[in-house]
Design a protein around this motif. Structure first.
Motif, mmCIF file in Angstrom:
data_model
loop_
_atom_site.group_PDB
_atom_site.id
_atom_site.type_symbol
_atom_site.label_atom_id
_atom_site.label_comp_id
_atom_site.label_asym_id
_atom_site.label_seq_id
_atom_site.Cartn_x
_atom_site.Cartn_y
_atom_site.Cartn_z
ATOM 1 N N LEU A 252 54.195 52.066 38.454
ATOM 2 C CA LEU A 252 55.437 51.412 38.050
ATOM 3 C C LEU A 252 55.771 50.244 38.964
ATOM 4 O O LEU A 252 56.247 49.210 38.522
ATOM 5 C CB LEU A 252 56.591 52.417 38.055
ATOM 6 N N PHE A 253 55.541 50.438 40.265
ATOM 7 C CA PHE A 253 55.876 49.400 41.236
ATOM 8 C C PHE A 253 54.628 49.093 42.033
ATOM 9 O O PHE A 253 53.858 49.977 42.321
ATOM 10 C CB PHE A 253 56.982 49.898 42.177
ATOM 11 N N GLN A 254 54.470 47.842 42.396
ATOM 12 C CA GLN A 254 53.325 47.490 43.230
ATOM 13 C C GLN A 254 53.597 47.896 44.668
ATOM 14 O O GLN A 254 54.575 47.473 45.260
ATOM 15 C CB GLN A 254 53.070 45.979 43.136
ATOM 16 N N PHE A 255 52.710 48.712 45.222
ATOM 17 C CA PHE A 255 52.928 49.215 46.577
ATOM 18 C C PHE A 255 52.098 48.468 47.600
ATOM 19 O O PHE A 255 50.891 48.331 47.439
ATOM 20 C CB PHE A 255 52.532 50.690 46.654
ATOM 21 N N GLY A 256 52.748 48.012 48.650
ATOM 22 C CA GLY A 256 52.021 47.540 49.821
ATOM 23 C C GLY A 256 52.020 48.649 50.853
ATOM 24 O O GLY A 256 52.533 49.748 50.603
ATOM 25 N N LEU A 257 51.472 48.352 52.023
ATOM 26 C CA LEU A 257 51.347 49.382 53.053
ATOM 27 C C LEU A 257 52.717 49.886 53.508
ATOM 28 O O LEU A 257 52.956 51.083 53.624
ATOM 29 C CB LEU A 257 50.581 48.808 54.245
ATOM 30 N N LEU A 258 53.642 48.934 53.732
ATOM 31 C CA LEU A 258 54.942 49.302 54.267
ATOM 32 C C LEU A 258 55.766 50.071 53.240
ATOM 33 O O LEU A 258 56.429 51.058 53.561
ATOM 34 C CB LEU A 258 55.685 48.043 54.715
ATOM 35 N N HIS A 259 55.674 49.609 51.976
ATOM 36 C CA HIS A 259 56.366 50.340 50.912
ATOM 37 C C HIS A 259 55.891 51.776 50.861
ATOM 38 O O HIS A 259 56.675 52.715 50.752
ATOM 39 C CB HIS A 259 56.071 49.711 49.545
ATOM 40 N N LEU A 260 54.572 51.918 50.927
ATOM 41 C CA LEU A 260 53.999 53.250 50.844
ATOM 42 C C LEU A 260 54.487 54.115 52.009
ATOM 43 O O LEU A 260 54.891 55.260 51.815
ATOM 44 C CB LEU A 260 52.472 53.162 50.869
ATOM 45 N N ALA A 261 54.470 53.506 53.210
ATOM 46 C CA ALA A 261 54.906 54.259 54.391
ATOM 47 C C ALA A 261 56.342 54.732 54.203
ATOM 48 O O ALA A 261 56.662 55.896 54.477
ATOM 49 C CB ALA A 261 54.782 53.394 55.637
ATOM 50 N N LEU A 262 57.209 53.836 53.703
ATOM 51 C CA LEU A 262 58.607 54.209 53.489
ATOM 52 C C LEU A 262 58.715 55.328 52.456
ATOM 53 O O LEU A 262 59.448 56.298 52.631
ATOM 54 C CB LEU A 262 59.413 52.997 53.026
ATOM 55 N N MET A 263 57.933 55.175 51.383
ATOM 56 C CA MET A 263 57.977 56.168 50.291
ATOM 57 C C MET A 263 57.560 57.551 50.801
ATOM 58 O O MET A 263 58.236 58.549 50.547
ATOM 59 C CB MET A 263 56.990 55.689 49.209
ATOM 60 N N ILE A 264 56.446 57.572 51.533
ATOM 61 C CA ILE A 264 55.977 58.852 52.079
ATOM 62 C C ILE A 264 57.030 59.420 53.026
ATOM 63 O O ILE A 264 57.345 60.610 52.998
ATOM 64 C CB ILE A 264 54.640 58.675 52.822
ATOM 65 N N GLY A 265 57.590 58.517 53.844
ATOM 66 C CA GLY A 265 58.596 58.956 54.801
ATOM 67 C C GLY A 265 59.803 59.559 54.109
ATOM 68 O O GLY A 265 60.293 60.617 54.488
ATOM 69 N N ILE A 266 60.275 58.900 53.056
ATOM 70 C CA ILE A 266 61.487 59.373 52.373
ATOM 71 C C ILE A 266 61.211 60.703 51.675
ATOM 72 O O ILE A 266 61.962 61.670 51.821
ATOM 73 C CB ILE A 266 61.976 58.313 51.356
ATOM 74 N N LEU A 267 60.091 60.759 50.949
ATOM 75 C CA LEU A 267 59.780 62.005 50.241
ATOM 76 C C LEU A 267 59.581 63.156 51.215
ATOM 77 O O LEU A 267 60.053 64.267 50.997
ATOM 78 C CB LEU A 267 58.530 61.823 49.378
ATOM 79 N N GLY A 268 58.862 62.870 52.317
ATOM 80 C CA GLY A 268 58.636 63.918 53.313
ATOM 81 C C GLY A 268 59.942 64.330 53.986
ATOM 82 O O GLY A 268 60.199 65.502 54.215
ATOM 83 N N GLN B 3 48.450 50.562 33.406
ATOM 84 C CA GLN B 3 49.861 50.370 33.050
ATOM 85 C C GLN B 3 50.218 50.978 31.693
ATOM 86 O O GLN B 3 51.080 50.483 30.998
ATOM 87 C CB GLN B 3 50.206 48.871 33.043
ATOM 88 N N ASP B 4 49.507 52.053 31.346
ATOM 89 C CA ASP B 4 49.812 52.733 30.088
ATOM 90 C C ASP B 4 50.942 53.730 30.371
ATOM 91 O O ASP B 4 50.712 54.910 30.634
ATOM 92 C CB ASP B 4 48.549 53.447 29.595
ATOM 93 N N ILE B 5 52.171 53.218 30.324
ATOM 94 C CA ILE B 5 53.305 54.007 30.804
ATOM 95 C C ILE B 5 53.532 55.297 30.008
ATOM 96 O O ILE B 5 53.709 56.361 30.601
ATOM 97 C CB ILE B 5 54.599 53.161 30.844
#
Lengths: 357, 329, 389
Positions: free
Chosen positions: A208-224, C351-353
């Protein structure tokens, strides 16, 4: 003996409070360190982490001094060792180092004839003195990529684990201290996050969203942080908030914030620090897996190295192109495993239940 | 009296990183058939170590260094584990302390008893076993229907009764009751002690009681042994030791315990702590705490002296020990 | 007991609704409209695009969209796949779910059994040599970079040793050349049903046998059912689907390596956990009681220590399951196993949502059901919860 004790107490009172705190912290650190050293496995993990740390530090220095960036840059460097080979009729190759069969040569250039010479560029090239771990299918130095990616792994691990622990400690302490609706809300949320499979969730999110390294780190951090770690830290905070010294502080007139930040959180911190280690492990593995699946928008990482080898069709090439898969795969395993080992060793020190009797 | 169990010079050590812990040191006593012997002492004095040595359930770092445990003519010490296993419960069983945790929470109580019988009497059928368990349950005052219940459905007292039933299940020659009532409240404690005593007398059981609680031991045992720091310091008939202890430690221990039944007396606190058994004091192990200690106590170990028939004491100055102080009403 | 299961089921359904809601808002939060990407797709006309939008509930107010979205979900109307247009998402899932289910179930079972048994034995020989080696092995399997591990497994067992096929669901040549009236899914669904039937029969026999008043008769009943079930299985296939047997074996042969590989994800963690939990139970008083009763060592170890060590291990099964589901996605990708994980991944990267969300929702349902099963299992294992607790 008793007089000694009195004197030292008086001395301590004479010092400022932060000095006393520092002294106590130093003492418990030294004690913990002694048991940590005794536990060989934790030390092994720490050693491996230090080794990778050195690699990450050495990389920019090497690029500045010994390594020519045009050849060794992990992303845009290029080098393909060339060998001149003579074309011989099919089935008459006696020395594969200097000869190539007509059939193979014609795959490269269909107008070649027997007896002519052909410059063959080896790409990916096997390890040599110039490229200790060979080059990848795009002619880039694997060792340089490996060292460069170490930095990304550390960055990701540190950011993800800091976010995890920050959220989990706060959520855990607040839930434990206030209880009631706040507690119920955060704990149900944690249950929910635990119930949903982590990796598929991240796959969906990265679609859904394009993830970079920092985004991913934040996402993992928040979920964890809102997930399992919060539950564990909450139970720790709960066991602290019923201790007599909390009541004492309350009676002495400590406000709620004072109690949480001065008394509960400092006592949860050792365990938080421990879970930081485990979340580094998770973050490194998840990043590598998502990169391997080609879902991340990252230039270079251990996972990307394997992803590229797989895109170019070297994934199941057996041991022939081992340097494309082995160094990166082993690095992910080793670094993630080392943080886990350090975490385990700390667990044995911090967790009284596991402490050796 | 014929002896069913004879313990001679039993010595058991634990090996720890810092050295050797002498948990049981040269302990000798005998148990007559149908007799109840009580072992009393503070925690950490080696009572439970004696019990565990008797049934040979020792930790990996523990070793019986010398001595013999002769049970009905068979010395248990040299037996290999597999031989010893056949003697456990069939010949020597235990009523454990802390009835709460002695039951495996996931199995029915009856099944856990049957398991012991099945091991030692493989030919016994299931219906015979159930019959026997029902009989035992009635004996200890439990409803036989309870055998198909889980331990968590029992109250503390019921669990302890069931433990006693289990200890009796294989008709052992000797039963060791290690703190049989410690975890229970006082009223239940009393009921169970009475029950135990009744059963012991009815069935003619030979039983060793182990407790830190002098009152418990006084109520149920025919003879009493007082232990201190791994040593048996006094051994004699209950009616003799209780009113007139000869060892200073026994004296202080009794003086520090109120007696419900006996005459009222002044309570004296027992000061200090038992010694560290890694480095026990030289000479008599009690001398650092002993109000009657003399020079010889610090250097030489006291020998056993027979003060009366069947009443022995290990003290240089046993004659100095006064009668228990009586407080006039 | 039924009350407990009912409560848990309702809880899980609530969790699923919350989960769907969260997914809905995630979709809303995504920049643009998920059908935007088909603006330039010549295969899909604006009218079709409008239909998509309507079916996916992308028209109307937020509330209307939400209601339609939820309604569609619970009526199984998940829309049309973009990448496999014009296949219905539901049909794709129906085809692939059994394959993932099989992989997941077998791997979980294998990992749990092997992890538990080895952890048990390792705890029993505690304090002896090799303590560090065991821990390191366990940690290795727990933290190994799984995609890489899967590749290494293929190298070793498919290329180097050549024992198993390197991937795929079946041997294509074999199926293409043979004369047959059925397709792979028909065979596979029958296989899965057989396994489930066997499992249900054996578990039912276990429960009934344990309830019997006589333990000897109970044990006979349990073993009798097991043997009879296996005989019935062979007889049934020979009698009813004899022509499918070679093909079923072909699929089973392809299933071995991915299952074993996936089981390693759970194995290490469960081994370490069982060992720790068993070391804890070994200190309990009832172990002393069991030994004092003169029970043979094996009985003390299995019936007393391990049986109780199982309880905390079962509790943490839930976390292991999440790992296994994640590992399943990777396994399916590396082994080209056409299941839900592979579907999810390829849908996500294209992107096959609708297909992504559909696959994800079903993986979540799988996880929820797995958790429910674990809860029930725990309750069955611990009489303190089952009886009166």
């Amino acid at each position: 003996m008793t007089t000694d004790l009195h004197q030292s107490t008086e001395e301590m009172l004479a010092e400022s409070l932060w000095k006393v705190r520092l002294k106590l912290a130093w003492r418990s650190f030294r004690k913990g360190w002694a048991s940590f050293v005794e536990n060989r496995i934790g030390l092994l993990g720490l050693g491996i982490i230090a080794l990778y740390g050195l690699m990450a530090l050495a990389h920019p220095i090497l690029l500045d001094t010994v390594w020519d960036p045009r050849v060794y840059d992990p992303i845009i460097g290029y080098d393909a060792p060339a060998t001149i080979k003579t074309i011989v009729p099919d089935g008459q190759v006696t020395d594969p180092e200097t000869q190539v069969s007509l059939l193979e040569a014609r795959l490269i250039n269909p107008i070649l004839k027997v007896g002519e010479t052909l410059e063959i560029r080896e790409q990916p090239a096997s390890p040599s003195r110039k490229h200790l771990l060979g080059t990848d299918p795009l002619g880039r130095d694997v060792l340089s990529q490996l060292m460069f990616s170490t930095r990304a792994a550390f960055l990701l691990g540190v950011v993800a684990s800091l976010v995890t622990v920050f959220i989990a400690t706060t959520v855990g302490s607040v839930s434990a201290f206030f209880g009631g609706l706040i507690d119920t809300f955060f704990m149900r949320l944690a249950d929910l996050i635990l119930l949903v499979p982590f990796l598929p969730l991240l796959i969906v999110l990265s679609a859904l969203f394009q993830f970079g390294l920092l985004h991913l780190a934040l996402m993992i951090g928040i979920l964890g942080g809102f997930g399992g770690t919060a539950i564990i830290l909450k139970s720790q905070a709960l066991s602290i908030s019923v201790k007599p010294f909390i009541d004492a502080a309350r009676i002495a007139g400590g406000g709620k914030m004072h109690l949480i930040f001065r008394h509960i959180i400092p006592n949860v911190l050792p365990l938080s620090f421990l879970y930081m280690m485990f979340s580094v492990t998770d973050a490194i593995s998840i990043e590598a897996t998502l990169s391997f699946l080609g879902l991340l928008n990252i230039d270079m990482s251990w996972g990307i190295m394997i992803y590229q080898a797989s895109v170019q069709g070297y994934l199941l090439s057996g041991t022939k192109y081992w340097w494309l898969l082995m160094p990166a795969g082993l690095s992910v395993t080793l670094l993630a495993g080392s943080f886990f080992l350090v975490g385990r060793a700390m667990d044995e020190i911090i967790n009284p239940r596991l402490r050796k009797r | 009296m014929e002896h069913i169990l004879e313990v001679n010079d039993l010595t058991m050590h634990y090996t720890v990183k810092e050295g050797e812990v002498m948990a049981v040191d040269d302990v000798s006593f005998a148990l007559g058939r149908g007799e109840a012997l009580g072992l009393v002492g503070e925690s950490g004095c080696g009572k439970t170590s004696v019990a565990m040595s008797l049934i040979r359930l020792l930790a990996d770092n523990a070793e019986i260094q010398k001595g013999s445990i002769v049970l009905d003519g068979v010395d248990l010490v040299p037996l290999v584990e597999e031989e010893m296993r056949t003697h456990r419960w069939a010949d020597i069983s235990m009523v454990f302390q802390g009835a709460m945790n002695a039951w495996n929470p996931v199995y029915k109580v009856g099944d856990q008893i049957w398991e012991a019988m099945q091991t030692h009497f493989p030919l016994m059928t299931e219906s015979e076993a159930r019959e026997r368990i029902a009989e035992l349950f009635r004996l200890v005052g439990l409803n036989p229907a309870m055998m198909d219940r889980y331990p968590h459905e029992f109250s503390g007292g019921m669990r302890q009764r069931a433990i006693i039933a289990m200890a009796l299940s294989c008709n052992p020659k000797v039963i060791i009751a290690d703190e049989p009532t410690t975890a229970l409240d006082v009223i239940v404690q009393d009921q169970i002690l009475k029950e135990l005593k009744k059963i012991q007398q009815e069935l003619g059981m030979s039983i060793i009681y182990i407790s830190h609680d002098v009152a418990v031991i006084a109520e149920v045992s025919d003879r009493i042994g007082v232990m201190y720091a791994g040593k048996l310091v006094e051994l004699g008939p209950t009616d003799e030791v209780f009113p007139r202890p000869r060892h200073p430690y026994a004296y202080l221990l009794l003086a520090s315990t109120p007696s419900v039944k006996g005459p009222r007396r002044k309570l004296a606190p027992l000061e200090g702590e038992p010694p560290n058994l890694l480095h026990p004091p030289a000479g008599c192990r009690f001398h650092p705490r002993c109000p009657f200690a003399t020079e010889v106590c610090a250097t030489d170990e006291p020998p056993y002296t027979e003060v009366d028939e069947g009443h022995i004491v290990a003290c240089w100055n046993w004659e100095q020990v006064p009668e228990l102080g009586r407080l006039e009403a | 007991m039924l009350k407990f299961i009912g409560k848990r089921t309702v809880q899980n359904i609530l969790v699923f609704i919350v989960f769907l809601t969260a997914t809905f808002f995630l979709l809303q939060a995504q920049p643009g409209d998920i059908t935007d990407q088909f603006l330039s797709n010549p295969k899909i006309t604006p009218e079709v695009r409008q239909q998509f939008a309507e079916r996916l509930g992308l028209t109307g107010t937020l509330w209307e969209q939400y209601v339609r979205y939820m309604k569609n979900f619970f009526t199984g109307n998940l829309g049309v796949s973009f990448s496999e247009y014009p296949k219905e998402v539901m049909d794709i899932i129906a085809e692939r779910l059994p394959r993932t289910l099989a992989l997941f179930l077998f791997a979980t079972f294998l990992a749990f059994i092997v992890g538990f048994k080895s952890g048990k034995l390792l705890a029993w020989r505690r304090g002896k040599r090799g303590e560090h080696v065991i821990t390191l092995t366990g940690v290795f399997f727990q933290t190994v970079f799984y995609p890489w591990f899967a590749v290494v497994m293929i190298w070793i067992f498919a290329f180097f040793l050549g024992w198993f096929p390197a991937g795929k669901f079946l041997t294509v040549d074999k199926w293409l050349t043979a004369e047959r009236t059925f397709d792979a899914n028909a065979v596979f669904d029958r296989m899965l049903l057989t396994v489930l039937a066997v499992a249900v029969l054996i578990i039912a026999a276990e429960i009934i046998g344990r309830r019997m008043n006589s333990r000897v008769a109970g044990r006979r009943f349990i073993w009798g059912t097991r043997v009879l079930t296996l005989i019935a299985l062979v007889v049934w296939w020979e009698a009813v689907w004899p022509e499918m047997i070679p093909f079923a074996l072909d699929i089973a042969y392809h299933l071995v390596l991915p299952t074993v590989t996936l089981s390693f994800v759970g194995f290490g963690g469960w081994m370490l956990l069982t060992r720790a939990s068993m070391l804890e139970t070994l200190r309990e008083d009832y172990i002393l009681t069991a030994r004092a009763k003169g029970l043979p060592d094996k009985v003390v170890r299995d019936r007393h220590a391990a049986r109780n060590a199982l309880l905390p291990v079962t509790t943490s099964l839930v976390i292991g399951l999440a790992f296994l589901i994640g590992g399943g996605v990777v396994t399916e990708t590396v082994f080209s196993w056409p299941g839900m994980g592979q579907t999810l991944l390829s849908a996500a990267s294209q992107q096959d949502i609708p297909l992504t969300i559909g696959a994800f929702a079903f993986i979540a349902v799988l996880a929820l059901i797995a958790h429910l099963v674990v809860d029930i299992m725990y309750m069955y294992l611990d009489p303190r919860i089952r009886v009166g607790g």
